[in-house]
Design a protein around this motif. Structure first.
Motif, PDB file in Angstrom:
ATOM      1  N   GLN A 136       0.820  -1.140  -0.069  1.00 18.81           N
ATOM      2  CA  GLN A 136       0.131   0.122  -0.058  1.00 18.81           C
ATOM      3  C   GLN A 136       0.825   1.340   0.233  1.00 18.81           C
ATOM      4  N   TYR A 149       0.609   7.067  -7.475  1.00 17.45           N
ATOM      5  CA  TYR A 149      -0.022   6.163  -6.708  1.00 17.45           C
ATOM      6  C   TYR A 149      -1.367   6.500  -6.167  1.00 17.45           C
ATOM      7  N   PHE A 152      -3.893   3.387  -6.488  1.00 25.11           N
ATOM      8  CA  PHE A 152      -3.426   2.231  -5.606  1.00 25.11           C
ATOM      9  C   PHE A 152      -3.768   2.459  -4.016  1.00 25.11           C
ATOM     10  N   VAL A 156      -2.552  -3.112  -2.808  1.00 26.00           N
ATOM     11  CA  VAL A 156      -2.489  -4.076  -3.903  1.00 26.00           C
ATOM     12  C   VAL A 156      -2.369  -5.482  -3.181  1.00 26.00           C
TER      13      VAL A 156
END
Length: 263
Positions: A136, A149, A152, A156
């Motif tokens: 993360q 970023y 995400f 993930v």
């Protein structure tokens, strides 16, 4: 300094090749195909130790030889640092990680060093390690580079898509998590270079090899710039260029997909 003579370089290459053969996971010797960013297809024979690996139900593709040009592959070298056998020493300037053995040699792995990794100055200890870890982005990553970023932010899960790759070694300082990691990467072109994000990254093939050697706890020493230049010399210190941050999709890595073979 490393590799002072041709004879010494020849010894290191032979030793590294022999031990790679003995220790590496068994991989197929077939010819592989890869698709370049331009859409052309090229064939290659995998380098020993860097062929296809099936691990925990995931298939890691072979690393194409262009990413493994010397010294960008693991090998046994004479060790001239100050760490003791069983410890790790990281040279963030020459982009090498050393796992020190008890016979005056070390396994040397090529690495990529993110900006976070460059700020790692003091000795830490590996107190936890994990196979196929999830990832993360930190709040700082989200704040400074939301375009990279932001998608995400929720993290993930572990698998081929995880930016931590196949393995992660967690570094602690004074009994507390330092939030520095030694881990795998899907960004093959980053190895031997610096990035603006990330800690200490290895080819997934190499982090699997290192992971199996490392016990908990293991001390991790960071080589200073002065030590790096004295030991490896100006040929390697500094080495590489700084690359922009990016998240690499597993589908772009020569056909890799997040497939669990037993599912």
């Amino acid at each position: 300094m490393i590799d002072l003579t041709q004879n010494r370089r020849a010894f290191l290459g032979l030793a590294g090749t022999a031990l790679l053969t003995a220790c590496a996971p068994r991989t197929p010797s077939d010819v592989f195909s890869q698709t370049s960013p331009e859409g052309t297809t090229e064939s290659f024979t995998p380098v020993e130790g860097y062929g296809t690996i099936v691990d925990n139900g995931y298939t890691l593709p072979a690393v194409p030889p262009q990413y493994l040009q010397w010294p960008n592959r693991r090998q046994v070298v004479y060790y001239e640092g100050s760490a003791v056998p069983g410890d790790i020493e990281i040279d963030p300037y020459a982009k090498f990680l050393y796992y020190v053995m008890d016979n005056g040699t070390a396994w040397r792995y090529p690495i990529a060093v993110g900006r976070a990794g460059l700020s790692l100055k003091s000795t830490t200890v590996i107190r936890r390690k994990k196979e196929w870890p999830g990832w993360q982005p930190t709040r700082n990553m989200l704040r400074t580079q939301p375009d990279v970023y932001g998608p995400f932010a929720g993290g993930v899960p572990g698998g081929l898509a995880s930016p931590l790759g196949a393995r992660a070694l967690y570094l602690y300082r004074g009994g507390k998590d330092s939030y520095y990691r030694i881990h795998g990467t899907n960004d093959l072109g980053s190895i031997g270079n610096s990035g603006s994000a990330g800690c200490i990254r290895l080819f997934n093939h190499d982090i699997i090899d290192l992971y199996d050697r490392v016990s908990v706890p293991t001390t991790v020493k960071i080589r200073s710039q002065e030590e790096s230049l004295r030991i490896v010399g100006p040929e390697f210190s500094p080495r590489g260029v700084e690359l922009p941050p990016k998240i690499v999709s597993p589908e772009s890595i020569y056909g890799a997909t997040d497939i669990a073979l037993d599912q």
